[in-house]
Design a protein around this motif. Structure first.
Motif, PDB file in Angstrom:
ATOM      1  N   ARG A 190       0.830  -1.214   0.000  1.00  0.00           N
ATOM      2  CA  ARG A 190       0.000   0.000   0.000  1.00  0.00           C
ATOM      3  C   ARG A 190       0.861   1.259   0.000  1.00  0.00           C
ATOM      4  O   ARG A 190       0.569   2.214  -0.697  1.00  0.00           O
ATOM      5  CB  ARG A 190      -0.946  -0.002   1.196  1.00  0.00           C
ATOM      6  N   GLU A 191       1.941   1.254   0.780  1.00  0.00           N
ATOM      7  CA  GLU A 191       2.818   2.428   0.831  1.00  0.00           C
ATOM      8  C   GLU A 191       3.488   2.684  -0.505  1.00  0.00           C
ATOM      9  O   GLU A 191       3.701   3.819  -0.889  1.00  0.00           O
ATOM     10  CB  GLU A 191       3.880   2.253   1.916  1.00  0.00           C
ATOM     11  N   ARG A 192       3.825   1.625  -1.216  1.00  0.00           N
ATOM     12  CA  ARG A 192       4.514   1.783  -2.507  1.00  0.00           C
ATOM     13  C   ARG A 192       3.579   2.170  -3.642  1.00  0.00           C
ATOM     14  O   ARG A 192       3.993   2.853  -4.564  1.00  0.00           O
ATOM     15  CB  ARG A 192       5.244   0.493  -2.883  1.00  0.00           C
ATOM     16  N   VAL A 193       2.330   1.754  -3.591  1.00  0.00           N
ATOM     17  CA  VAL A 193       1.437   1.902  -4.740  1.00  0.00           C
ATOM     18  C   VAL A 193       0.349   2.962  -4.531  1.00  0.00           C
ATOM     19  O   VAL A 193       0.005   3.678  -5.460  1.00  0.00           O
ATOM     20  CB  VAL A 193       0.800   0.534  -5.087  1.00  0.00           C
ATOM     21  N   CYS A 194      -0.166   3.089  -3.340  1.00  0.00           N
ATOM     22  CA  CYS A 194      -1.353   3.926  -3.106  1.00  0.00           C
ATOM     23  C   CYS A 194      -0.986   5.362  -2.734  1.00  0.00           C
ATOM     24  O   CYS A 194      -0.021   5.593  -2.021  1.00  0.00           O
ATOM     25  CB  CYS A 194      -2.207   3.320  -1.998  1.00  0.00           C
TER      26      CYS A 194
END
Length: 121
Positions: A49-53
């Motif tokens: 989530r941290e990398r994509v969102c």
């Protein structure tokens, strides 16, 4: 992957990294980061989530919340409190301890410090 190639403008993905090996997962994350449309992702994987969102919504017990927005609000509030505390400290440093305003400013300095500490926990 076909949806990405076809130009679909919204993808809804549920626990998409559960069974991927690390190289596949990293490639998938890189591909999703380049996706120009909207992604709605359900995932317990906080690293993913941290990398994509860009935005995170949480649904807990039927209540929708926006944790990053709340963190941002808390950070702005903390910075305002710290700015006021520095102002109060500057005023305190110019006053003698027997000045009538000294005790009031000292009390405010203590209150601000406690509130800042509370936000940091």
């Amino acid at each position: 992957m076909q949806y990405l190639v076809d130009g679909t403008n919204c993808l809804i993905l549920d626990e998409l990294t559960n069974h991927l090996d690390l190289p596949s997962r990293e490639q998938f994350e890189d591909t999703l980061k380049q996706y120009p449309g909207t992604l709605i992702v359900a995932s317990h994987d906080c690293y993913f989530r941290e990398r994509v969102c860009h935005e995170e919504w949480q649904l807990k017990q039927g209540q929708l919340s926006f944790p990053k927005a709340q963190e941002s609000i808390n950070e702005k509030h903390r910075l305002l409190l710290e700015t006021e505390r520095q102002y109060v400290l500057g005023k305190l440093s110019t006053l003698p301890k027997d000045d009538p305003n000294y005790l009031e400013l000292d009390k405010r300095f203590t209150e601000l410090t406690r509130e800042i500490q509370r936000l940091l926990v």
